[in-house]
Design an enzyme around this catalytic site. Structure first.
Site, PDB file in Angstrom:
ATOM      1  N   ASP A  33       0.824  -1.222   0.000  1.00 36.69           N
ATOM      2  CA  ASP A  33       0.000   0.000   0.000  1.00 36.69           C
ATOM      3  C   ASP A  33       0.854   1.267   0.000  1.00 36.69           C
ATOM      4  OD1 ASP A  33       1.059  -0.041   2.513  1.00 36.69           O
ATOM      5  OD2 ASP A  33      -0.843   0.089   3.582  1.00 36.69           O
ATOM      6  N   GLY A  34       2.192   1.113  -0.012  1.00 32.21           N
ATOM      7  CA  GLY A  34       3.068   2.283  -0.110  1.00 32.21           C
ATOM      8  C   GLY A  34       3.687   2.705   1.209  1.00 32.21           C
ATOM      9  N   GLU A  35       3.257   2.085   2.325  1.00 34.01           N
ATOM     10  CA  GLU A  35       3.842   2.477   3.616  1.00 34.01           C
ATOM     11  C   GLU A  35       5.248   1.908   3.750  1.00 34.01           C
ATOM     12  OE1 GLU A  35       1.179   1.507   6.817  1.00 34.01           O
ATOM     13  OE2 GLU A  35      -0.275   3.027   6.206  1.00 34.01           O
ATOM     14  N   ARG A  91      15.303  25.056   0.773  1.00 32.72           N
ATOM     15  CA  ARG A  91      15.171  26.324   0.039  1.00 32.72           C
ATOM     16  C   ARG A  91      13.972  27.145   0.482  1.00 32.72           C
ATOM     17  NH1 ARG A  91      15.968  24.236  -6.008  1.00 32.72           N
ATOM     18  NH2 ARG A  91      15.132  22.358  -5.074  1.00 32.72           N
ATOM     19  N   GLN A  92      13.059  26.513   1.251  1.00 28.93           N
ATOM     20  CA  GLN A  92      11.904  27.269   1.764  1.00 28.93           C
ATOM     21  C   GLN A  92      12.205  27.556   3.233  1.00 28.93           C
ATOM     22  OE1 GLN A  92       8.695  27.759  -0.147  1.00 28.93           O
ATOM     23  NE2 GLN A  92       8.286  29.261   1.460  1.00 28.93           N
ATOM     24  N   ASP A 163      25.292  33.169 -10.009  1.00 29.42           N
ATOM     25  CA  ASP A 163      24.518  34.221  -9.347  1.00 29.42           C
ATOM     26  C   ASP A 163      25.282  34.662  -8.099  1.00 29.42           C
ATOM     27  OD1 ASP A 163      23.920  32.333  -7.327  1.00 29.42           O
ATOM     28  OD2 ASP A 163      22.066  31.743  -8.315  1.00 29.42           O
ATOM     29  N   LYS A 186      21.638  37.249 -11.451  1.00 26.69           N
ATOM     30  CA  LYS A 186      20.528  36.406 -11.899  1.00 26.69           C
ATOM     31  C   LYS A 186      19.237  36.855 -11.231  1.00 26.69           C
ATOM     32  CE  LYS A 186      19.460  32.295 -10.077  1.00 26.69           C
ATOM     33  NZ  LYS A 186      19.721  30.949  -9.590  1.00 26.69           N
ATOM     34  N   ARG A 188      15.357  35.461 -10.598  1.00 32.62           N
ATOM     35  CA  ARG A 188      14.465  34.310 -10.793  1.00 32.62           C
ATOM     36  C   ARG A 188      13.072  34.816 -11.134  1.00 32.62           C
ATOM     37  NH1 ARG A 188      14.457  29.149 -10.681  1.00 32.62           N
ATOM     38  NH2 ARG A 188      16.585  28.946  -9.950  1.00 32.62           N
ATOM     39  N   ASP A 237      27.933  26.058  -8.544  1.00 34.79           N
ATOM     40  CA  ASP A 237      26.691  26.425  -7.850  1.00 34.79           C
ATOM     41  C   ASP A 237      26.447  25.380  -6.764  1.00 34.79           C
ATOM     42  OD1 ASP A 237      24.462  27.884  -7.234  1.00 34.79           O
ATOM     43  OD2 ASP A 237      23.529  27.737  -9.204  1.00 34.79           O
TER      44      ASP A 237
HETATM   45  C1  R5P Z   1      19.604  29.169  -6.245  1.00 32.02           C
HETATM   46  O1  R5P Z   1      19.782  30.122  -5.521  1.00 32.02           O
HETATM   47  C2  R5P Z   1      20.546  28.010  -6.298  1.00 32.02           C
HETATM   48  O2  R5P Z   1      21.818  28.332  -5.854  1.00 32.02           O
HETATM   49  C3  R5P Z   1      20.622  27.441  -7.689  1.00 32.02           C
HETATM   50  O3  R5P Z   1      21.167  28.431  -8.541  1.00 32.02           O
HETATM   51  C4  R5P Z   1      19.273  27.045  -8.180  1.00 32.02           C
HETATM   52  O4  R5P Z   1      18.637  26.201  -7.279  1.00 32.02           O
HETATM   53  C5  R5P Z   1      19.402  26.355  -9.518  1.00 32.02           C
HETATM   54  O5  R5P Z   1      18.135  26.090 -10.003  1.00 32.02           O
HETATM   55  P1  R5P Z   1      17.914  25.770 -11.526  1.00 32.02           P
HETATM   56  O6  R5P Z   1      18.886  24.694 -11.901  1.00 32.02           O
HETATM   57  O7  R5P Z   1      16.487  25.304 -11.580  1.00 32.02           O
HETATM   58  O8  R5P Z   1      18.126  27.024 -12.289  1.00 32.02           O
END
Ligand code: R5P
Length: 310
Positions: A33-35, A91-92, A163, A186, A188, A237
């Protein structure tokens, strides 16, 4: 006693080898069932290290990590160090829009409440994520390992941050390799759309110049804009997700006559056709660390983790 979750089994084995510690095996499976099901095999030591990244599938890997931590505690383990090479949901780390869940904080709470005693992660997207924990939390840099890799594939590289957020990584590598570095601007526009400009490219940054140490001072100084023409550019990055950031950066570098563009990152998330897009844009190579399993995870962070655990 080192335990590797499903997301980081080989890395856990390599860390155990570096530390000359024993690697504990676990049984992990999904019910029809996915558990999730978790069983730790063998004797439980008083201290344990769990290695588990919480990348895709994030929720499954996270649940597995929580099960491992709490199960170890229930079975009598007194001290658990949790190594999360890639910290999913990192990231959040704030409420960008009203009403949003601060996912990184919720995840940190869950991990700590499960019984973790210490946390170690690699290049957290935001160092401030550490503040969501009340237990000791280290954010270790993989730039030493990445610099060593770059040294092996280039003669005289120039390190490019795609960035401003990645500039500290480029500076760290430039310092180790004693080479130059620069960054791009950069913006977004959406989860899979970014716009990059070359406006502030700084090619003559000398990491040892005390006057240029501080980024703000450096910007005020507006160092001469030089071309990357004929140079071996290496983009660094923390994360490659859709690849949009890197594709833009490669385009600009190629336009300005870079001899070659190699691409490095810490966490190769590589969503959908990111690898293809990056090669199609003209990359000579793509490399990431083994914080996440992927086709390009050729830079090992086992030693970086082992050293931090020692
Ligand atoms: C953002 O601040 C991160 O350092 C990366 O630049 C970002 O997560 C890259 O995302 P993507 O590959 O979707 O451009």
């Amino acid at each position: 006693m080192i335990i590797g979750g499903s997301a980081s089994q080989k890395l856990a084995a390599n860390v155990a080898e570096e530390l000359e510690d024993c690697l504990c095996s676990i049984e992990t499976k999904k019910f029809p069932d996915g558990e999730r099901y978790i069983r730790i095999k063998g004797k439980i030591d008083k201290e344990a290290v769990i290695v588990q990244s919480t990348g895709y599938p994030q929720d499954e890997n996270l649940i597995e990590l929580l099960f491992l931590i709490q199960n170890l505690k229930d079975l009598g383990c007194e001290k658990i160090k949790v190594v999360i090479p890639y910290f999913g949901y990192g990231r959040q780390e704030k409420r960008f829009k009203e009403g949003e869940a601060i996912s990184a904080k919720i995840v940190a709470n869950l991990i700590e409440k499960s019984g973790a005693d210490e946390i170690l992660s690699i290049n957290l997207h935001e160092d401030s994520v550490r503040e969501f924990f009340t237990i000791p939390t280290k954010n270790i840099s993989a730039m030493g390992a990445i610099a060593e890799y770059i040294d092996n594939i280039t003669e005289e590289p120039i390190i490019i941050a795609p960035d401003k957020g990645a500039l500290s990584f480029a500076e760290e590598i430039a310092k180790i390799l004693d080479c130059r570095c620069t960054y791009m601007n950069k913006v977004r526009l959406g989860p899979d759309k970014v716009e990059t400009k070359i406006a502030d490219i700084r090619c003559d940054f000398d990491p040892d110049d005390p006057e240029l140490k501080d980024l703000k001072k450096n910007e005020e100084k507006k160092v001469d804009i030089q071309s990357v023409e004929g140079k071996e550019a290496v983009i660094i990055d923390d994360i490659i997700a859709t690849g949009g950031t890197i594709v833009n950066a490669i385009g600009i570098l190629k336009e300005h006559g870079a001899k070659s563009v190699n691409v490095c990152c810490v966490h190769p998330l590589l969503v959908n056709d990111a690898i293809l897009k990056i090669y199609a844009a003209g990359a000579k190579s793509i490399a990431g660390t083994n914080s996440l399993k992927s086709e390009v995870s050729c830079i090992s962070i086992a030693k970086v983790i082992a050293d931090a655990l020692k």
